[in-house]
Design an enzyme around this catalytic site. Structure first.
Site, PDB file in Angstrom:
ATOM      1  N   GLY A  31       0.806  -1.215   0.000  1.00  0.00           N
ATOM      2  CA  GLY A  31       0.000   0.000   0.000  1.00  0.00           C
ATOM      3  C   GLY A  31       0.840   1.266   0.000  1.00  0.00           C
ATOM      4  N   GLY A  36       5.573   4.527  -8.704  1.00  0.00           N
ATOM      5  CA  GLY A  36       6.381   3.309  -8.895  1.00  0.00           C
ATOM      6  C   GLY A  36       5.489   2.075  -8.905  1.00  0.00           C
ATOM      7  N   HIS A  37       4.563   2.001  -7.930  1.00  0.00           N
ATOM      8  CA  HIS A  37       3.639   0.854  -7.903  1.00  0.00           C
ATOM      9  C   HIS A  37       2.768   0.840  -9.160  1.00  0.00           C
ATOM     10  CE1 HIS A  37       4.142   1.394  -3.407  1.00  0.00           C
ATOM     11  NE2 HIS A  37       4.434   0.124  -3.561  1.00  0.00           N
ATOM     12  N   GLN A  61       7.299  -9.382   8.125  1.00  0.00           N
ATOM     13  CA  GLN A  61       8.558  -8.946   7.507  1.00  0.00           C
ATOM     14  C   GLN A  61       9.152  -7.708   8.177  1.00  0.00           C
ATOM     15  OE1 GLN A  61       6.525  -8.250   3.582  1.00  0.00           O
ATOM     16  NE2 GLN A  61       7.997  -6.599   3.394  1.00  0.00           N
ATOM     17  N   GLY A 147       9.327  -4.838  -8.084  1.00  0.00           N
ATOM     18  CA  GLY A 147      10.225  -3.760  -8.497  1.00  0.00           C
ATOM     19  C   GLY A 147      11.688  -4.165  -8.383  1.00  0.00           C
ATOM     20  N   ASP A 150      14.013  -3.308  -5.147  1.00  0.00           N
ATOM     21  CA  ASP A 150      14.263  -4.307  -4.105  1.00  0.00           C
ATOM     22  C   ASP A 150      14.964  -5.492  -4.751  1.00  0.00           C
ATOM     23  OD1 ASP A 150      12.802  -3.059  -1.775  1.00  0.00           O
ATOM     24  OD2 ASP A 150      11.216  -3.087  -3.260  1.00  0.00           O
ATOM     25  N   GLN A 153      15.191  -8.732  -2.757  1.00  0.00           N
ATOM     26  CA  GLN A 153      13.857  -9.356  -2.658  1.00  0.00           C
ATOM     27  C   GLN A 153      13.521 -10.084  -3.964  1.00  0.00           C
ATOM     28  OE1 GLN A 153      10.234  -7.574  -0.782  1.00  0.00           O
ATOM     29  NE2 GLN A 153       9.730  -6.999  -2.853  1.00  0.00           N
ATOM     30  N   SER A 185       9.607   5.379  -3.237  1.00  0.00           N
ATOM     31  CA  SER A 185       9.393   4.443  -2.146  1.00  0.00           C
ATOM     32  C   SER A 185       8.363   5.035  -1.202  1.00  0.00           C
ATOM     33  CB  SER A 185      10.716   4.230  -1.391  1.00  0.00           C
ATOM     34  OG  SER A 185      10.460   3.644  -0.132  1.00  0.00           O
TER      35      SER A 185
HETATM   36  O1  PAF Z   1       7.997  -5.099  -1.717  1.00  0.00           O
HETATM   37  C1  PAF Z   1       7.009  -5.071  -0.955  1.00  0.00           C
HETATM   38  O2  PAF Z   1       6.227  -4.109  -0.933  1.00  0.00           O
HETATM   39  C2  PAF Z   1       6.755  -6.245  -0.011  1.00  0.00           C
HETATM   40  O3  PAF Z   1       7.947  -6.764   0.469  1.00  0.00           O
HETATM   41  C3  PAF Z   1       5.879  -7.338  -0.640  1.00  0.00           C
HETATM   42  C4  PAF Z   1       6.563  -8.002  -1.826  1.00  0.00           C
HETATM   43  C5  PAF Z   1       4.551  -6.747  -1.073  1.00  0.00           C
HETATM   44  C6  PAF Z   1       5.599  -8.434   0.392  1.00  0.00           C
HETATM   45  O4  PAF Z   1       4.933  -7.933   1.503  1.00  0.00           O
END
Ligand code: PAF
Length: 286
Positions: A31, A36-37, A61, A147, A150, A153, A185
């Site tokens: 959210g 970017g999203h 996390q 993205g 990260d 990730q 971000s």
């Molecule tokens: O990159 C993020 O926003 C989070 O780490 C994700 C991949 C949505 C997992 O909660």
């Protein structure tokens, strides 16, 4: 746009997409959506007929309750932004929906999580992989978009997807940047006015190293020194590494025949920002 809050609703939506012959792309988010999203949603739309975003601030996390509480939340703004970009559906689960009482299984990712962000955020990637694998199972997506900002990730999720045989194509989308280069971000919202002015220095540093790389510099220490010299003196560097983009192992020497990733994490005040650039070999080196 359909708003789905339960796993049953998502499964019913997914079944309707299958019935219509639609491939489904998932864009997982926490959210506080920004451009970017939305660029990830557009990437998803270019690849599949149906796109679902998830908005879930994943407690497993976060390393501290303070960081979790401070994470920006704006459901109304998120819904408006997703509607605006033409997203088909959004999954907005509660914590209890994804982690019912008694749930204890976690997805552990091995050595890829040991370096960079993983070194100072124990358990972070375990939380990410746990929630992403839940989302993959629940949505049954064909494609999932993450993205490249990260980078660790993304590398870990690709590894997890291979290891657990998820039939999902994991796609990395380029980092969206503000005009001054700062990587977009949700955390940028927490920067003070002064910190916001200093934040683009991280990208400036990485760009300096990238320019030196393009001129033929291959010494990791030299590249890192050039980057560091551009960082604002108030930035507290957590790590600055030149590493292998797949294994994430730090490179102590680089022969130049393969790609390298230069990655930084730094605090400005309380806010931890990350960024990276991929350094590609020149045509003569290939
Ligand atoms: O990159 C993020 O926003 C989070 O780490 C994700 C991949 C949505 C997992 O909660």
């Amino acid at each position: 746009m359909e708003q789905l809050r339960s796993i049953a609703e998502v499964r019913a939506w997914r079944a309707r997409q299958a019935h219509a012959g639609h491939r489904v792309a998932l864009v997982p988010t926490m959210g506080a959506l920004h451009q970017g999203h939305l660029s990830l949603i557009r990437e998803a739309q270019a690849r599949c007929e149906a796109v679902i975003a998830s908005v879930f601030v994943n407690p497993t996390q976060f390393n501290s309750a303070r960081d979790l509480d401070a994470y920006p939340r704006d459901e109304r703004g998120d819904l408006k932004a997703l509607e605006g970009v033409g997203c088909d559906a959004v999954f907005l689960p509660s914590v209890e929906e994804l982690y019912p009482q008694g749930a204890q299984t976690r997805v552990n990712v091995g050595s890829l999580a040991d370096h960079l962000c993983g070194a100072t955020r124990p358990g972070h990637f375990e939380g990410v992989c746990t929630v992403v694998s839940l989302l993959f199972h629940i949505v049954g997506c064909d494609v999932a978009i993450f993205g490249e900002k990260d980078a660790q990730q993304l590398a870990i999720i690709k590894q997890m997807t291979r290891d657990l045989r998820f039939p999902v194509e994991v796609v990395g989308a380029p980092t969206a940047r503000e005009e001054d280069g700062l990587a977009m971000s949700s955390r940028n919202l927490r920067l003070s006015a002064q910190e916001r002015c200093l934040a683009p220095s991280l990208y400036a540093g990485l760009s300096e190293a990238s320019a030196a790389w393009a001129r033929g510099e291959r010494n990791p220490d030299q590249l890192k020194a050039l980057a560091r010299a551009r960082f604002a003196s108030k930035a507290r560097v957590d790590y600055l590494e030149l590493c292998d983009p797949l294994t994430l192992q730090p490179l102590n020497a680089h022969h130049g025949r393969s790609e390298a990733l230069i990655a930084v994490a730094a605090f400005l005040g309380e806010v931890r920002l990350i960024d990276n650039l991929t350094l590609t070999p020149s045509s003569q080196e290939l």
